[in-house]
Structure formats: C-alpha cells, structure tokens
Design an enzyme around this catalytic site. Structure first.
Site, PDB file in Angstrom:
ATOM      1  N   ASP A   1       0.854  -1.192   0.000  1.00 40.13           N
ATOM      2  CA  ASP A   1       0.000   0.000   0.000  1.00 40.13           C
ATOM      3  C   ASP A   1       0.892   1.245   0.000  1.00 40.13           C
ATOM      4  OD1 ASP A   1      -2.374   1.346   0.132  1.00 40.13           O
ATOM      5  OD2 ASP A   1      -2.820   0.836   2.214  1.00 40.13           O
TER       6      ASP A   1
ATOM      7  N   LYS B   1      -0.700  -0.386  -4.223  1.00 46.44           N
ATOM      8  CA  LYS B   1      -2.066   0.183  -4.183  1.00 46.44           C
ATOM      9  C   LYS B   1      -1.960   1.691  -4.014  1.00 46.44           C
ATOM     10  CE  LYS B   1      -5.055  -0.276  -0.570  1.00 46.44           C
ATOM     11  NZ  LYS B   1      -5.286   1.147  -0.213  1.00 46.44           N
TER      12      LYS B   1
ATOM     13  N   GLU C   1     -14.122   1.105  -1.159  1.00 40.36           N
ATOM     14  CA  GLU C   1     -14.303   1.165   0.306  1.00 40.36           C
ATOM     15  C   GLU C   1     -15.436   2.109   0.705  1.00 40.36           C
ATOM     16  OE1 GLU C   1     -10.753   1.901   2.637  1.00 40.36           O
ATOM     17  OE2 GLU C   1     -11.914   2.041   4.490  1.00 40.36           O
TER      18      GLU C   1
HETATM   19  O1  KIV Z   1      -4.687   0.082   4.601  1.00 44.39           O
HETATM   20  C1  KIV Z   1      -5.550  -0.792   4.470  1.00 44.39           C
HETATM   21  O2  KIV Z   1      -5.629  -1.759   5.232  1.00 44.39           O
HETATM   22  C2  KIV Z   1      -6.508  -0.628   3.367  1.00 44.39           C
HETATM   23  C3  KIV Z   1      -7.702  -1.508   3.370  1.00 44.39           C
HETATM   24  C4  KIV Z   1      -8.683  -0.976   4.322  1.00 44.39           C
HETATM   25  C5  KIV Z   1      -8.263  -1.684   2.013  1.00 44.39           C
HETATM   26  O3  KIV Z   1      -6.326   0.210   2.532  1.00 44.39           O
END
Ligand code: KIV
Length: 281
Positions: free
Chosen positions: A101, A130, A199
């Site tokens: 992420d 992401k 989300e």
């Molecule tokens: O950081 C995270 O865990 C997320 C999820 C909520 C999709 O972005």
C-alpha cells in the site's frame, strides 16, 4: 453449486478449497464473475504465514499505522515502513498476490510515484502497489502500469483523504455520487489498474461500479456485490479495540483470548506453578 477458478465444481456454501498455486494478476482477472476473491491485510511474517494458502491476496495496508503503531489515522505511514513490513510479509507467505500500500505523499507527483513504486518492486517481492484516488490520479496509475508496475486502485472512502475532507464519509448515497464513482473506476481501468478496492460505499454504488468495469472490484464496507472482499486482520479477529466499524465482522474474539491466556500465565508465575518440571531443564 458453481464452478471455481480451477474449473472444479464445489459447493460455494462450504469453503473447502485451499489455494495451491501462486496467485497472479491474471489469476485474479479470471475470477471476476466466477468466484469471489478473498483478501486480508498482514503486516508481518508470522501472520502472513498463517494466511498463506487461505486467501488469494494479502494487502500490506497502511492501516498498520493505526492498528500496529497506534496512530489516529494512516497519514504518517512512510515508504520505509511499508517496505519493511512488506519484506516481512513476503518472507511469510508464498502463494497470495502481495500488494504494498503506497503511503500518503508517496505518489504526490508522477516522478515521486514512479521512484517509490520502483523501490517497492526492487526492495520487496510484492507483485503490486495500491494507490488511493479515482480519475484525478489515473495519470499516475497509467505511468506506473506503463513502467510494468501492477496497480490496485482504491476508490470510495479513502482513508488518506480523512484530514483534507474532514472525516470518514460513506460514498454513493445519491445518483450523482454513484456516477462519479463509476467514472473513477472506468478511468482507473483505462489507466491499467488490474483491480480496484471499493471502500465505504452504498451497496447500490458498488454494484454499479462492479458492473461497469471488466476488472475485479474488492469491497470493504461496500456490501456483497463486489468481486471480492478485504478486511483488516486485526479487526476481523477482534484484536483492534479502539473502534469497530459497522462493516467489520469479527471471526474470533482475539483480545479476550489474549487476555485470558495472559492472566493464566500471570497467575501461574505468581503462584510458582510455571515453569513446572515439564518446562525446566
Ligand atoms: O490500509 C488498508 O488496510 C486498506 C484496506 C482498508 C483496504 O487500505
């Protein structure tokens, strides 16, 4: 009864199938409309190993900033932290597709985004990154995908925008917002995203998004019409107690179990029951 991705017939009411082969971006695209995709977060090798073979995807989410670092929101997570935790997850799990992420600020310009996403590939074994944002960020997604970096989009409620938009707001409450979300999803698909996290949106909105695009949608707080689901592991197993959003189903009461175990340990140490002969050299 329905067919799963391996082409074998299984009763979808009873989950029996474990994942036997490394999941790739192409495995996931074949699952749309065939079999729901499962994703959970993980932040370390210990839990990644437990999740290995059980879910198609692991997200090393910047949510670790809240659940593990104890911060109020995700915004202070850094690229160095995300790399460190992704390395740990990649050490623990071999089969799921692992996504790093990208933290707040790490993709604020195309140059910075490309440099950080390249770091993600060079310094970890993650297969994708992401990025939060819809059509306004599609040009960044396009730049990354053109540079052979797989991107998972993220639209709807975007936690990295919580300070600038003033809170966690559910999206898709009227037709105009549903249309905006669909436009976001179409722009990300066109930019080359292989899937999109949706989300905190109304069920009607996630259904419209899922039908409008040909890549999978992975929902969190988005109802049951998406192509897959994701939950934060410390929420779903009842370890994170600061708050519990409506969409979180707790599959175990981890905090209670830890406290019970710890209190047994404390009582046994105080009572000189532990360590007994069995646990002594
Ligand atoms: O950081 C995270 O865990 C997320 C999820 C909520 C999709 O972005």
């Amino acid at each position: 009864m329905s067919k799963n991705i391996e082409g074998t017939v299984k009763d979808m009411s009873i989950h029996t199938a474990k994942i036997a082969k490394k999941v790739t971006v192409s495995t996931l695209s074949k699952m749309k409309g065939v079999e729901p995709i499962t994703m959970v977060t993980a932040y370390d090798a210990l839990f990644a190993k437990l999740f290995d073979g059980e879910v198609e995807m692991i997200l090393v989410g910047d949510s670790l900033n809240m659940s593990f670092l104890g911060k109020e929101d995700t915004l202070s997570a850094t690229m160095d932290q995300m790399i460190y935790h992704t390395q740990a997850v990649c050490n623990g799990a071999t089969l799921p597709l692992i996504v790093l992420d990208m933290p707040f600020g790490s993709y604020r310009t195309p140059e910075i985004a490309l440099a950080n996403a390249t770091r993600a590939y060079q310094e970890t074994d993650a297969q994708a990154v992401k990025i939060e944002g819809g059509k306004d960020r599609a040009f960044i997604v396009e730049l990354l995908t053109q540079n052979s970096i797989a991107v998972l989009g993220h639209i709807g409620l975007m936690p990295q925008f919580v300070r600038s938009t003033g809170g966690y707001k559910i999206r898709g409450k009227d037709q105009a917002d549903i249309d905006r979300l669909v436009e976001d999803a179409l722009a990300l698909e066109k930019a080359g995203a292989f899937a999109i996290v949706v989300e905190g949106v109304k069920q009607e909105a996630s259904q419209a998004i899922t039908q409008a695009i040909s890549i999978p949608t992975i929902g969190i707080g988005a109802g049951n019409s998406t192509d897959g689901q994701v939950l934060v592991w410390s929420d779903m197993f009842g370890f994170f107690e600061s708050f519990k959003p409506k969409f979180v189903k707790q599959y175990m009461d981890g905090a209670t179990q830890i406290r019970e175990g710890l209190s047994m340990y404390r009582d046994e140490v105080k009572g000189r029951e532990f360590p007994s002969e069995e646990f002594s050299y």
